[in-house]
Motif scaffolding. Structure first.
Motif, PDB file in Angstrom:
ATOM      1  N   MET A  95       0.832  -1.175   0.000  1.00  0.00           N
ATOM      2  CA  MET A  95       0.000   0.000   0.000  1.00  0.00           C
ATOM      3  C   MET A  95       0.884   1.249   0.000  1.00  0.00           C
ATOM      4  SD  MET A  95      -3.145   0.830   2.412  1.00  0.00           S
ATOM      5  CE  MET A  95      -3.223   2.336   3.276  1.00  0.00           C
ATOM      6  N   PHE A  96       0.514   2.224  -0.806  1.00  0.00           N
ATOM      7  CA  PHE A  96       1.272   3.459  -0.896  1.00  0.00           C
ATOM      8  C   PHE A  96       0.829   4.440   0.175  1.00  0.00           C
ATOM      9  CE2 PHE A  96       1.909   1.787  -5.136  1.00  0.00           C
ATOM     10  CZ  PHE A  96       3.263   2.017  -5.309  1.00  0.00           C
ATOM     11  N   SER A  97       1.802   5.104   0.756  1.00  0.00           N
ATOM     12  CA  SER A  97       1.552   6.117   1.767  1.00  0.00           C
ATOM     13  C   SER A  97       2.301   7.381   1.387  1.00  0.00           C
ATOM     14  CB  SER A  97       2.054   5.645   3.130  1.00  0.00           C
ATOM     15  OG  SER A  97       1.381   4.488   3.544  1.00  0.00           O
ATOM     16  N   PRO A  98       1.792   8.535   1.800  1.00  0.00           N
ATOM     17  CA  PRO A  98       2.543   9.765   1.548  1.00  0.00           C
ATOM     18  C   PRO A  98       3.590   9.994   2.635  1.00  0.00           C
ATOM     19  CG  PRO A  98       0.394  10.302   2.455  1.00  0.00           C
ATOM     20  CD  PRO A  98       0.446   8.799   2.305  1.00  0.00           C
ATOM     21  N   TYR A  99       4.792  10.310   2.191  1.00  0.00           N
ATOM     22  CA  TYR A  99       5.882  10.685   3.081  1.00  0.00           C
ATOM     23  C   TYR A  99       6.307  12.085   2.679  1.00  0.00           C
ATOM     24  CZ  TYR A  99       6.171   5.749   4.243  1.00  0.00           C
ATOM     25  OH  TYR A  99       5.880   4.486   4.672  1.00  0.00           O
ATOM     26  N   THR A 119       6.559  15.836  -1.230  1.00  0.00           N
ATOM     27  CA  THR A 119       5.866  14.588  -0.896  1.00  0.00           C
ATOM     28  C   THR A 119       6.327  13.459  -1.801  1.00  0.00           C
ATOM     29  OG1 THR A 119       3.928  15.842  -0.209  1.00  0.00           O
ATOM     30  CG2 THR A 119       3.588  13.512  -0.694  1.00  0.00           C
ATOM     31  N   SER A 125       5.558   2.629  -0.665  1.00  0.00           N
ATOM     32  CA  SER A 125       5.207   1.683   0.392  1.00  0.00           C
ATOM     33  C   SER A 125       6.108   1.875   1.612  1.00  0.00           C
ATOM     34  CB  SER A 125       5.279   0.250  -0.129  1.00  0.00           C
ATOM     35  OG  SER A 125       6.538  -0.003  -0.693  1.00  0.00           O
ATOM     36  N   ASP A 126       7.297   2.421   1.417  1.00  0.00           N
ATOM     37  CA  ASP A 126       8.236   2.727   2.492  1.00  0.00           C
ATOM     38  C   ASP A 126       8.880   4.073   2.213  1.00  0.00           C
ATOM     39  OD1 ASP A 126       8.143   0.215   3.998  1.00  0.00           O
ATOM     40  OD2 ASP A 126       9.105  -0.673   2.236  1.00  0.00           O
ATOM     41  N   LEU A 128       5.344   9.355  -2.610  1.00  0.00           N
ATOM     42  CA  LEU A 128       4.364   8.289  -2.422  1.00  0.00           C
ATOM     43  C   LEU A 128       5.051   6.954  -2.609  1.00  0.00           C
ATOM     44  CD1 LEU A 128       1.375   9.759  -4.467  1.00  0.00           C
ATOM     45  CD2 LEU A 128       1.690   9.791  -1.982  1.00  0.00           C
ATOM     46  N   GLY A 175       6.052  10.300   7.815  1.00  0.00           N
ATOM     47  CA  GLY A 175       4.674  10.199   7.376  1.00  0.00           C
ATOM     48  C   GLY A 175       4.066  11.590   7.261  1.00  0.00           C
TER      49      GLY A 175
END
Length: 172
Positions: free
Chosen positions: A1-5, A13, A17-18, A15, A35
């Protein structure tokens, strides 16, 4: 799953998975990637006259380096050096944008900057000299700045420029 960092140095930003090991925009070490929910916007920094002058000098240094790398990219002899110069140009421009935001000024346009034409070896040698000057200046600024944000940004920039220095050493 992709998350914004988000990068705590430049604010960009990513995007994934890590979190990446380095910010793909400014080149800051991965410890500055967090995050998006934990990211803190800093914007303009209230700073001493000396820190402001240092910031303005650093903007000119970064804009000049970005313009140099743009010239080197345009004249690169190989796809590899073209890719390196392109990424370095984008990172230096990102640094100028960050510094302009910190100082509360408009980011200047890239000037016309000469490079050694299609001589990659000379452009990498010139890059080496530019990066060394930047590292020395940024460490001096970080040491004398009373503001925590100015200290952390200039130390992060010195770290990034050290990575650029390694690149210029490997490929020349």
């Amino acid at each position: 799953m992709f998350s914004p960092y988000r990068c705590q140095i430049c604010g960009e930003t990513y995007l994934g998975s890590d979190a990446p090991d380095r910010c793909p925009y400014c080149g800051a070490h991965g410890r500055w990637m967090m995050g998006a929910a934990e990211w803190v916007k800093t914007g303009k920094v209230e700073m001493s006259e000396q820190s402001y002058e240092d910031c303005m000098k650093a903007i000119q240094l970064e804009v000049g380096n970005a313009a140099f790398y743009k010239c080197a990219q345009k004249n690169a002899q190989t796809q590899v050096t073209q890719a390196i110069f392109k990424r370095l140009q984008k990172q230096e421009a990102e640094h100028a944008e960050l510094l302009a935001e910190m100082a509360g000024v408009e980011e200047p346009d890239l000037p016309d900057e000469d490079c050694a034409g299609n001589d990659d070896a000379q452009n990498l040698a010139d890059a080496h000299d530019r990066e060394q000057r930047a590292i020395q200046f940024y460490l001096q600024v970080a040491d004398r700045a009373p503001e925590k944000r100015v200290q952390e940004v200039f130390r992060a920039l010195a770290d990034i420029e050290s990575e650029h220095l390694k690149i210029s050493n490997i490929y020349r």
